[in-house]
Design a protein around this motif. Structure first.
Motif, PDB file in Angstrom:
ATOM      1  N   ARG A  84       0.963  -1.114   0.086  1.00 50.94           N
ATOM      2  CA  ARG A  84       0.035  -0.057   0.070  1.00 50.94           C
ATOM      3  C   ARG A  84       0.637   1.254   0.119  1.00 50.94           C
ATOM      4  O   ARG A  84       0.326   2.434  -0.076  1.00 50.94           O
ATOM      5  CB  ARG A  84      -1.041  -0.092   1.202  1.00 50.94           C
ATOM      6  N   GLY A  85       2.051   1.155  -0.154  1.00 50.48           N
ATOM      7  CA  GLY A  85       3.098   2.224   0.263  1.00 50.48           C
ATOM      8  C   GLY A  85       3.705   2.215   1.159  1.00 50.48           C
ATOM      9  O   GLY A  85       4.433   1.074   1.733  1.00 50.48           O
ATOM     10  N   LEU A  86       3.978   3.495   1.942  1.00 45.26           N
ATOM     11  CA  LEU A  86       4.676   3.736   2.881  1.00 45.26           C
ATOM     12  C   LEU A  86       4.158   4.302   4.311  1.00 45.26           C
ATOM     13  O   LEU A  86       3.270   5.027   3.870  1.00 45.26           O
ATOM     14  CB  LEU A  86       5.999   4.604   2.581  1.00 45.26           C
ATOM     15  N   MET A  87       4.355   3.802   5.269  1.00 44.08           N
ATOM     16  CA  MET A  87       3.978   4.405   6.577  1.00 44.08           C
ATOM     17  C   MET A  87       5.303   4.926   7.308  1.00 44.08           C
ATOM     18  O   MET A  87       5.999   4.173   7.615  1.00 44.08           O
ATOM     19  CB  MET A  87       3.112   3.520   7.513  1.00 44.08           C
ATOM     20  N   ALA A  88       5.094   6.194   7.508  1.00 38.19           N
ATOM     21  CA  ALA A  88       6.392   6.853   8.115  1.00 38.19           C
ATOM     22  C   ALA A  88       5.948   7.611   9.436  1.00 38.19           C
ATOM     23  O   ALA A  88       5.095   8.381   9.515  1.00 38.19           O
ATOM     24  CB  ALA A  88       6.908   7.840   7.262  1.00 38.19           C
ATOM     25  N   ARG A  89       6.922   7.321  10.276  1.00 40.42           N
ATOM     26  CA  ARG A  89       6.760   8.028  11.622  1.00 40.42           C
ATOM     27  C   ARG A  89       7.633   9.417  11.705  1.00 40.42           C
ATOM     28  O   ARG A  89       8.641   9.420  12.050  1.00 40.42           O
ATOM     29  CB  ARG A  89       7.132   7.254  12.624  1.00 40.42           C
TER      30      ARG A  89
ATOM     31  N   LEU B 260       2.060  16.245   5.546  1.00 38.31           N
ATOM     32  CA  LEU B 260       0.844  16.124   4.862  1.00 38.31           C
ATOM     33  C   LEU B 260       0.745  17.160   3.767  1.00 38.31           C
ATOM     34  O   LEU B 260      -0.121  16.969   2.981  1.00 38.31           O
ATOM     35  CB  LEU B 260      -0.251  16.486   6.007  1.00 38.31           C
ATOM     36  N   SER B 261       1.588  18.121   3.703  1.00 39.45           N
ATOM     37  CA  SER B 261       1.579  18.852   2.539  1.00 39.45           C
ATOM     38  C   SER B 261       2.221  18.655   1.062  1.00 39.45           C
ATOM     39  O   SER B 261       2.127  19.051   0.261  1.00 39.45           O
ATOM     40  CB  SER B 261       2.116  20.515   3.100  1.00 39.45           C
ATOM     41  N   LYS B 262       2.899  17.433   1.543  1.00 33.68           N
ATOM     42  CA  LYS B 262       3.578  16.763   0.218  1.00 33.68           C
ATOM     43  C   LYS B 262       2.649  16.061  -0.512  1.00 33.68           C
ATOM     44  O   LYS B 262       1.785  15.356   0.008  1.00 33.68           O
ATOM     45  CB  LYS B 262       4.888  15.818   0.934  1.00 33.68           C
ATOM     46  N   PRO B 263       3.110  15.909  -1.934  1.00 35.04           N
ATOM     47  CA  PRO B 263       2.131  15.128  -2.613  1.00 35.04           C
ATOM     48  C   PRO B 263       1.815  13.792  -2.385  1.00 35.04           C
ATOM     49  O   PRO B 263       2.927  13.134  -1.958  1.00 35.04           O
ATOM     50  CB  PRO B 263       2.695  15.394  -4.046  1.00 35.04           C
ATOM     51  N   HIS B 264       0.970  13.187  -2.397  1.00 38.00           N
ATOM     52  CA  HIS B 264       0.851  11.472  -2.254  1.00 38.00           C
ATOM     53  C   HIS B 264       0.719  11.075  -0.500  1.00 38.00           C
ATOM     54  O   HIS B 264       0.816  10.069  -0.381  1.00 38.00           O
ATOM     55  CB  HIS B 264       1.666  10.706  -2.950  1.00 38.00           C
ATOM     56  N   ALA B 265       0.527  12.146   0.280  1.00 35.37           N
ATOM     57  CA  ALA B 265       0.740  12.034   1.699  1.00 35.37           C
ATOM     58  C   ALA B 265      -0.652  12.357   2.318  1.00 35.37           C
ATOM     59  O   ALA B 265      -1.437  12.997   1.922  1.00 35.37           O
ATOM     60  CB  ALA B 265       1.517  12.682   2.201  1.00 35.37           C
ATOM     61  N   THR B 266      -1.026  11.255   3.056  1.00 32.43           N
ATOM     62  CA  THR B 266      -2.289  11.308   3.514  1.00 32.43           C
ATOM     63  C   THR B 266      -2.165  11.118   5.441  1.00 32.43           C
ATOM     64  O   THR B 266      -1.235  10.054   5.716  1.00 32.43           O
ATOM     65  CB  THR B 266      -3.336  10.259   3.018  1.00 32.43           C
ATOM     66  N   PRO B 267      -3.203  11.307   6.162  1.00 33.68           N
ATOM     67  CA  PRO B 267      -3.000  10.763   7.400  1.00 33.68           C
ATOM     68  C   PRO B 267      -3.026   9.314   7.550  1.00 33.68           C
ATOM     69  O   PRO B 267      -3.760   8.650   6.759  1.00 33.68           O
ATOM     70  CB  PRO B 267      -4.252  11.525   8.092  1.00 33.68           C
ATOM     71  N   CYS B 268      -2.439   8.679   8.589  1.00 36.07           N
ATOM     72  CA  CYS B 268      -2.310   7.230   8.587  1.00 36.07           C
ATOM     73  C   CYS B 268      -3.680   7.001   9.563  1.00 36.07           C
ATOM     74  O   CYS B 268      -3.621   7.500  10.631  1.00 36.07           O
ATOM     75  CB  CYS B 268      -1.099   6.804   9.261  1.00 36.07           C
ATOM     76  N   ARG B 269      -4.604   6.268   9.034  1.00 34.53           N
ATOM     77  CA  ARG B 269      -5.759   5.570   9.836  1.00 34.53           C
ATOM     78  C   ARG B 269      -5.833   4.341   9.921  1.00 34.53           C
ATOM     79  O   ARG B 269      -6.890   3.692   9.114  1.00 34.53           O
ATOM     80  CB  ARG B 269      -7.012   6.729   9.417  1.00 34.53           C
TER      81      ARG B 269
ATOM     82  N   ALA C 140      -7.407   0.542  10.676  1.00 34.12           N
ATOM     83  CA  ALA C 140      -8.563   0.428  11.258  1.00 34.12           C
ATOM     84  C   ALA C 140      -9.553   1.509  11.389  1.00 34.12           C
ATOM     85  O   ALA C 140     -10.237   1.696  12.555  1.00 34.12           O
ATOM     86  CB  ALA C 140      -8.335  -0.165  12.704  1.00 34.12           C
ATOM     87  N   GLY C 141      -9.282   2.676  10.619  1.00 36.86           N
ATOM     88  CA  GLY C 141     -10.249   3.923  10.787  1.00 36.86           C
ATOM     89  C   GLY C 141      -9.887   4.956  12.022  1.00 36.86           C
ATOM     90  O   GLY C 141     -10.511   6.055  11.969  1.00 36.86           O
ATOM     91  N   ARG C 142      -8.940   4.406  12.827  1.00 42.94           N
ATOM     92  CA  ARG C 142      -8.496   5.522  13.729  1.00 42.94           C
ATOM     93  C   ARG C 142      -7.406   6.322  13.347  1.00 42.94           C
ATOM     94  O   ARG C 142      -6.140   5.467  13.107  1.00 42.94           O
ATOM     95  CB  ARG C 142      -8.340   4.550  15.113  1.00 42.94           C
ATOM     96  N   PRO C 143      -7.294   7.669  13.750  1.00 39.93           N
ATOM     97  CA  PRO C 143      -5.991   8.439  13.373  1.00 39.93           C
ATOM     98  C   PRO C 143      -4.787   7.949  14.339  1.00 39.93           C
ATOM     99  O   PRO C 143      -4.666   7.557  15.388  1.00 39.93           O
ATOM    100  CB  PRO C 143      -6.299   9.631  13.431  1.00 39.93           C
ATOM    101  N   MET C 144      -3.611   7.766  13.560  1.00 39.57           N
ATOM    102  CA  MET C 144      -2.372   7.618  14.453  1.00 39.57           C
ATOM    103  C   MET C 144      -1.716   8.900  14.254  1.00 39.57           C
ATOM    104  O   MET C 144      -0.964   8.964  13.232  1.00 39.57           O
ATOM    105  CB  MET C 144      -1.549   6.628  13.685  1.00 39.57           C
TER     106      MET C 144
ATOM    107  N   GLY D 187       1.114  11.709  14.174  1.00 37.47           N
ATOM    108  CA  GLY D 187       2.639  11.419  13.999  1.00 37.47           C
ATOM    109  C   GLY D 187       3.048  10.556  12.880  1.00 37.47           C
ATOM    110  O   GLY D 187       4.104  10.296  12.688  1.00 37.47           O
ATOM    111  N   PHE D 188       1.866   9.745  12.246  1.00 38.38           N
ATOM    112  CA  PHE D 188       2.214   8.831  11.206  1.00 38.38           C
ATOM    113  C   PHE D 188       1.820   9.089   9.967  1.00 38.38           C
ATOM    114  O   PHE D 188       0.472   9.620   9.977  1.00 38.38           O
ATOM    115  CB  PHE D 188       1.540   7.401  11.893  1.00 38.38           C
ATOM    116  N   ILE D 189       2.254   9.043   9.055  1.00 37.18           N
ATOM    117  CA  ILE D 189       1.743   9.330   7.638  1.00 37.18           C
ATOM    118  C   ILE D 189       1.959   8.340   6.797  1.00 37.18           C
ATOM    119  O   ILE D 189       2.706   7.407   6.612  1.00 37.18           O
ATOM    120  CB  ILE D 189       2.872  10.514   7.058  1.00 37.18           C
ATOM    121  N   ARG D 190       0.781   8.172   6.052  1.00 43.24           N
ATOM    122  CA  ARG D 190       0.867   7.130   4.852  1.00 43.24           C
ATOM    123  C   ARG D 190       1.251   7.892   3.389  1.00 43.24           C
ATOM    124  O   ARG D 190       0.878   8.868   3.199  1.00 43.24           O
ATOM    125  CB  ARG D 190      -0.679   6.645   4.730  1.00 43.24           C
ATOM    126  N   VAL D 191       2.148   7.281   2.752  1.00 42.41           N
ATOM    127  CA  VAL D 191       2.573   7.816   1.579  1.00 42.41           C
ATOM    128  C   VAL D 191       2.240   6.698   0.550  1.00 42.41           C
ATOM    129  O   VAL D 191       2.693   5.722   0.476  1.00 42.41           O
ATOM    130  CB  VAL D 191       4.083   8.257   1.393  1.00 42.41           C
TER     131      VAL D 191
END
Length: 124
Positions: A46-51, A61-70, A72-76, A78-82
């Motif tokens: 699914r890509g990368l999860m970065a702490r 989150l301002s970078k392209p292709h970055a979203t909040p890491c969630r 199981a639907g819960r936010p984490m 300090g972690f980003i999904r790329v």
């Protein structure tokens, strides 16, 4: 992303983390890289999860292709999904690894938890 592409991403990521104190672990259905017992990066289909830490989260989150890491639907926090598109080039992958390293390498080392035996008691 295919299994082969995931394997290549794991290898590319590992090359960017040359420290002796890095451990590779299976977590979250993927391969995570730990520094001093703290999760740094998780590479998967699914890509990368970065702490990146809470202080760097808005910048990340301002970078392209970055979203909040969630997971199981819960936010984490300090972690980003790329998304995979955001780590296609070695330069892009390195920028995410470096951002995560800036945060994680400043954390105190985590103490290893004692492993439990099948009886449920902690092993020495």
């Amino acid at each position: 992303m295919s299994d082969l592409m995931e394997t290549v991403l794991i290898e590319r990521t590992r090359e960017l983390i040359p420290d002796d104190n890095v451990e590779q672990k299976k977590m979250f259905g993927s391969t995570c890289f730990m520094v001093n017992g703290n999760m740094l990066i998780c590479a998967s289909k699914r890509g990368l999860m970065a702490r990146v830490g809470k202080d760097q989260e808005a910048e990340a989150l301002s970078k392209p292709h970055a979203t909040p890491c969630r997971p199981a639907g819960r936010p984490m926090p300090g972690f980003i999904r790329v998304e995979p598109e955001g780590i296609e080039s070695d330069k892009d992958l390195k920028s995410w690894v470096d951002l995560a390293r800036n945060y994680v390498c400043a954390l105190p080392p985590k103490q290893a938890k004692p492993r439990k035996s099948k009886s449920g008691k902690a092993r020495p």
